[in-house]
Scaffold this motif. Structure first.
Motif, PDB file in Angstrom:
ATOM      1  N   PRO A  88       0.847  -1.199   0.000  1.00 42.94           N
ATOM      2  CA  PRO A  88       0.000   0.000   0.000  1.00 42.94           C
ATOM      3  C   PRO A  88       0.878   1.242   0.000  1.00 42.94           C
ATOM      4  CG  PRO A  88       0.150  -0.894   2.207  1.00 42.94           C
ATOM      5  CD  PRO A  88       0.881  -1.862   1.318  1.00 42.94           C
ATOM      6  N   ASN A  89       0.346   2.337  -0.516  1.00 37.93           N
ATOM      7  CA  ASN A  89       1.096   3.600  -0.460  1.00 37.93           C
ATOM      8  C   ASN A  89       1.179   4.116   0.972  1.00 37.93           C
ATOM      9  OD1 ASN A  89       1.698   3.800  -3.239  1.00 37.93           O
ATOM     10  ND2 ASN A  89      -0.370   4.543  -3.656  1.00 37.93           N
ATOM     11  N   LEU A  90       0.079   3.926   1.713  1.00 41.65           N
ATOM     12  CA  LEU A  90       0.033   4.283   3.123  1.00 41.65           C
ATOM     13  C   LEU A  90      -0.325   3.031   3.916  1.00 41.65           C
ATOM     14  CD1 LEU A  90      -1.916   7.676   2.895  1.00 41.65           C
ATOM     15  CD2 LEU A  90       0.565   7.357   3.125  1.00 41.65           C
ATOM     16  N   THR A  91       0.219   2.897   5.107  1.00 39.59           N
ATOM     17  CA  THR A  91       0.047   1.676   5.887  1.00 39.59           C
ATOM     18  C   THR A  91      -1.415   1.289   6.070  1.00 39.59           C
ATOM     19  OG1 THR A  91       2.091   2.159   7.098  1.00 39.59           O
ATOM     20  CG2 THR A  91       0.583   0.562   8.081  1.00 39.59           C
ATOM     21  N   ASN A  92      -2.279   2.277   6.274  1.00 42.87           N
ATOM     22  CA  ASN A  92      -3.683   1.991   6.568  1.00 42.87           C
ATOM     23  C   ASN A  92      -4.584   2.020   5.341  1.00 42.87           C
ATOM     24  OD1 ASN A  92      -3.207   1.694   9.364  1.00 42.87           O
ATOM     25  ND2 ASN A  92      -3.240   3.917   9.636  1.00 42.87           N
ATOM     26  N   ASP A  93      -4.010   2.042   4.143  1.00 43.62           N
ATOM     27  CA  ASP A  93      -4.839   2.028   2.934  1.00 43.62           C
ATOM     28  C   ASP A  93      -5.716   0.779   2.913  1.00 43.62           C
ATOM     29  OD1 ASP A  93      -3.942   4.402   1.923  1.00 43.62           O
ATOM     30  OD2 ASP A  93      -2.589   3.531   0.445  1.00 43.62           O
ATOM     31  N   PRO A  94      -7.018   0.932   2.633  1.00 42.94           N
ATOM     32  CA  PRO A  94      -7.896  -0.234   2.532  1.00 42.94           C
ATOM     33  C   PRO A  94      -7.623  -1.006   1.239  1.00 42.94           C
ATOM     34  CG  PRO A  94      -9.086   1.747   1.934  1.00 42.94           C
ATOM     35  CD  PRO A  94      -7.734   2.199   2.426  1.00 42.94           C
ATOM     36  N   ASP A  95      -8.270  -2.162   1.110  1.00 37.41           N
ATOM     37  CA  ASP A  95      -8.024  -3.018  -0.052  1.00 37.41           C
ATOM     38  C   ASP A  95      -8.312  -2.313  -1.372  1.00 37.41           C
ATOM     39  OD1 ASP A  95      -7.338  -4.987   1.722  1.00 37.41           O
ATOM     40  OD2 ASP A  95      -9.210  -6.124   1.517  1.00 37.41           O
ATOM     41  N   ASP A  96      -9.360  -1.489  -1.411  1.00 41.34           N
ATOM     42  CA  ASP A  96      -9.712  -0.848  -2.678  1.00 41.34           C
ATOM     43  C   ASP A  96      -8.826   0.346  -3.009  1.00 41.34           C
ATOM     44  OD1 ASP A  96     -10.684   0.935  -0.818  1.00 41.34           O
ATOM     45  OD2 ASP A  96     -12.714   1.020  -1.609  1.00 41.34           O
ATOM     46  N   GLN A  97      -7.895   0.670  -2.102  1.00 46.83           N
ATOM     47  CA  GLN A  97      -6.920   1.725  -2.375  1.00 46.83           C
ATOM     48  C   GLN A  97      -5.486   1.177  -2.386  1.00 46.83           C
ATOM     49  OE1 GLN A  97      -7.582   4.971  -3.239  1.00 46.83           O
ATOM     50  NE2 GLN A  97      -9.667   4.169  -3.392  1.00 46.83           N
ATOM     51  N   THR A  98      -5.381  -0.136  -2.414  1.00 47.34           N
ATOM     52  CA  THR A  98      -4.084  -0.805  -2.528  1.00 47.34           C
ATOM     53  C   THR A  98      -3.993  -1.387  -3.934  1.00 47.34           C
ATOM     54  OG1 THR A  98      -4.011  -1.334  -0.165  1.00 47.34           O
ATOM     55  CG2 THR A  98      -2.640  -2.671  -1.621  1.00 47.34           C
ATOM     56  N   PHE A  99      -2.981  -0.985  -4.679  1.00 45.54           N
ATOM     57  CA  PHE A  99      -2.930  -1.318  -6.104  1.00 45.54           C
ATOM     58  C   PHE A  99      -1.740  -2.200  -6.481  1.00 45.54           C
ATOM     59  CE2 PHE A  99      -5.299   2.637  -5.688  1.00 45.54           C
ATOM     60  CZ  PHE A  99      -6.468   2.315  -6.364  1.00 45.54           C
ATOM     61  N   THR A 100      -1.033  -2.692  -5.490  1.00 41.53           N
ATOM     62  CA  THR A 100       0.107  -3.560  -5.785  1.00 41.53           C
ATOM     63  C   THR A 100       0.081  -4.785  -4.892  1.00 41.53           C
ATOM     64  OG1 THR A 100       1.516  -1.723  -6.524  1.00 41.53           O
ATOM     65  CG2 THR A 100       2.623  -3.734  -5.825  1.00 41.53           C
ATOM     66  N   VAL A 101       0.123  -5.966  -5.520  1.00 42.45           N
ATOM     67  CA  VAL A 101       0.253  -7.225  -4.797  1.00 42.45           C
ATOM     68  C   VAL A 101       1.067  -8.164  -5.681  1.00 42.45           C
ATOM     69  CG1 VAL A 101      -2.033  -7.949  -5.628  1.00 42.45           C
ATOM     70  CG2 VAL A 101      -0.952  -9.196  -3.764  1.00 42.45           C
ATOM     71  N   VAL A 102       2.175  -8.652  -5.117  1.00 39.52           N
ATOM     72  CA  VAL A 102       3.075  -9.511  -5.884  1.00 39.52           C
ATOM     73  C   VAL A 102       3.342 -10.791  -5.106  1.00 39.52           C
ATOM     74  CG1 VAL A 102       4.178  -7.606  -7.122  1.00 39.52           C
ATOM     75  CG2 VAL A 102       5.102  -8.338  -4.903  1.00 39.52           C
ATOM     76  N   GLN A 103       3.922 -11.762  -5.815  1.00 39.55           N
ATOM     77  CA  GLN A 103       4.246 -13.052  -5.211  1.00 39.55           C
ATOM     78  C   GLN A 103       5.718 -13.370  -5.469  1.00 39.55           C
ATOM     79  OE1 GLN A 103       1.576 -16.185  -6.388  1.00 39.55           O
ATOM     80  NE2 GLN A 103      -0.240 -15.105  -5.678  1.00 39.55           N
ATOM     81  N   PRO A 104       6.613 -12.870  -4.610  1.00 39.83           N
ATOM     82  CA  PRO A 104       8.036 -13.177  -4.791  1.00 39.83           C
ATOM     83  C   PRO A 104       8.285 -14.678  -4.688  1.00 39.83           C
ATOM     84  CG  PRO A 104       7.694 -11.474  -3.109  1.00 39.83           C
ATOM     85  CD  PRO A 104       6.357 -12.069  -3.397  1.00 39.83           C
ATOM     86  N   ASP A 105       9.340 -15.142  -5.344  1.00 39.88           N
ATOM     87  CA  ASP A 105       9.682 -16.559  -5.224  1.00 39.88           C
ATOM     88  C   ASP A 105       9.964 -16.909  -3.768  1.00 39.88           C
ATOM     89  OD1 ASP A 105       9.520 -17.490  -7.929  1.00 39.88           O
ATOM     90  OD2 ASP A 105      11.286 -16.284  -8.367  1.00 39.88           O
ATOM     91  N   LEU A 106      10.733 -16.057  -3.096  1.00 41.16           N
ATOM     92  CA  LEU A 106      11.001 -16.220  -1.669  1.00 41.16           C
ATOM     93  C   LEU A 106      11.054 -14.844  -1.026  1.00 41.16           C
ATOM     94  CD1 LEU A 106      13.979 -18.757  -1.863  1.00 41.16           C
ATOM     95  CD2 LEU A 106      11.705 -19.302  -1.010  1.00 41.16           C
ATOM     96  N   CYS A 107      10.617 -14.748   0.217  1.00 47.47           N
ATOM     97  CA  CYS A 107      10.770 -13.493   0.938  1.00 47.47           C
ATOM     98  C   CYS A 107      10.901 -13.777   2.423  1.00 47.47           C
ATOM     99  CB  CYS A 107       9.616 -12.528   0.662  1.00 47.47           C
ATOM    100  SG  CYS A 107       8.002 -13.022   1.277  1.00 47.47           S
ATOM    101  N   VAL A 108      11.616 -12.890   3.092  1.00 46.81           N
ATOM    102  CA  VAL A 108      11.815 -12.998   4.538  1.00 46.81           C
ATOM    103  C   VAL A 108      11.215 -11.760   5.186  1.00 46.81           C
ATOM    104  CG1 VAL A 108      13.492 -13.127   6.411  1.00 46.81           C
ATOM    105  CG2 VAL A 108      13.910 -14.365   4.270  1.00 46.81           C
ATOM    106  N   VAL A 109      10.367 -11.982   6.185  1.00 45.55           N
ATOM    107  CA  VAL A 109       9.703 -10.895   6.907  1.00 45.55           C
ATOM    108  C   VAL A 109      10.087 -10.981   8.374  1.00 45.55           C
ATOM    109  CG1 VAL A 109       7.497  -9.807   7.462  1.00 45.55           C
ATOM    110  CG2 VAL A 109       7.759 -11.033   5.294  1.00 45.55           C
ATOM    111  N   CYS A 110      10.669  -9.899   8.900  1.00 45.49           N
ATOM    112  CA  CYS A 110      11.127  -9.895  10.290  1.00 45.49           C
ATOM    113  C   CYS A 110      10.215  -9.092  11.222  1.00 45.49           C
ATOM    114  CB  CYS A 110      12.556  -9.360  10.366  1.00 45.49           C
ATOM    115  SG  CYS A 110      13.763 -10.389   9.479  1.00 45.49           S
TER     116      CYS A 110
END
Length: 207
Positions: A88-110
């Motif tokens: 999302p452009n802003l952390t609290n953007d709702p689903d209809d204002q979020t325009f990017t979703v990707v599927q990396p081959d691998l990702c690490v989230v800390c």
């Protein structure tokens, strides 16, 4: 100028019903039940490879084992595709204002605050993309800029046909290449302190 796609159906089970030039949101994405895998980058639709090649899968599996073993007992989490990462452009953007979703081959989230039942909302700490003929341009251009813009600290790009791993590190908001590493090299992550990979183990008998 492209406009948001206005869909009346609650579910879309045929990709041919989509308008290639329209701008889609994550809310639209959640309505799609067709088998084809797709990603959205700033509202633009990108089709993913129907099935990764064998060498892609072998490298993916070995990296998953090596990184996963290192992370055992640590607070960071490793995920492999299909796993939705929303930007999302802003952390609290709702689903209809979020325009990017990707599927990396691998990702690490800390950061556990970025994780929810839908996947990850915000930048992973490390992303790995394994190039394929149909996705190489997207991974080296659109995704490179996306990950840089949203603050992914390390971006690893694997060139399977060449047995090469290139590491980009985010410094002052811009990616700097730490170099291209080959089968004989040992690589370290500056984000996951202590992670050391022998590329001989990753690229062994690949081809």
């Amino acid at each position: 100028m492209a406009t948001p796609y206005k869909v009346k159906e609650s579910r879309i089970d045929d990709i041919s019903l989509l308008e290639p030039e329209a701008i889609y949101s994550y809310a639209d994405y959640l309505k799609w039940t067709f088998e084809e895998r797709v990603e959205l980058i700033k509202g633009k639709l990108f089709k993913m490879s129907p099935a990764p090649r064998r060498t892609h899968q072998e490298i993916d599996s070995r990296l998953h084992v090596e990184i996963g073993t290192f992370l055992k007992g640590k607070s960071c989490h490793l995920y492999s595709a299909p796993f939705d990462v929303r930007f999302p452009n802003l952390t609290n953007d709702p689903d209809d204002q979020t325009f990017t979703v990707v599927q990396p081959d691998l990702c690490v989230v800390c950061d556990p605050a970025k994780l929810d039942d839908a996947g990850c909302k915000g930048a992973p700490d490390l992303v790995v993309e394994i190039l394929s003929p149909t996705t190489a341009s997207k991974d080296l251009n659109e995704k490179y800029r996306l990950y840089e813009e949203h603050g992914v600290k390390e971006y690893w790009v694997v060139y399977p046909g060449e047995n090469v791993l290139e590491i980009y590190e985010l410094i002052d908001g811009k990616y700097i290449s730490r170099g291209k590493f080959v089968r004989e090299d040992q690589v370290r992550s500056n984000v996951l302190k202590g992670l050391v990979l022998n590329l001989e183990d990753v690229f062994e008998e690949v081809g």
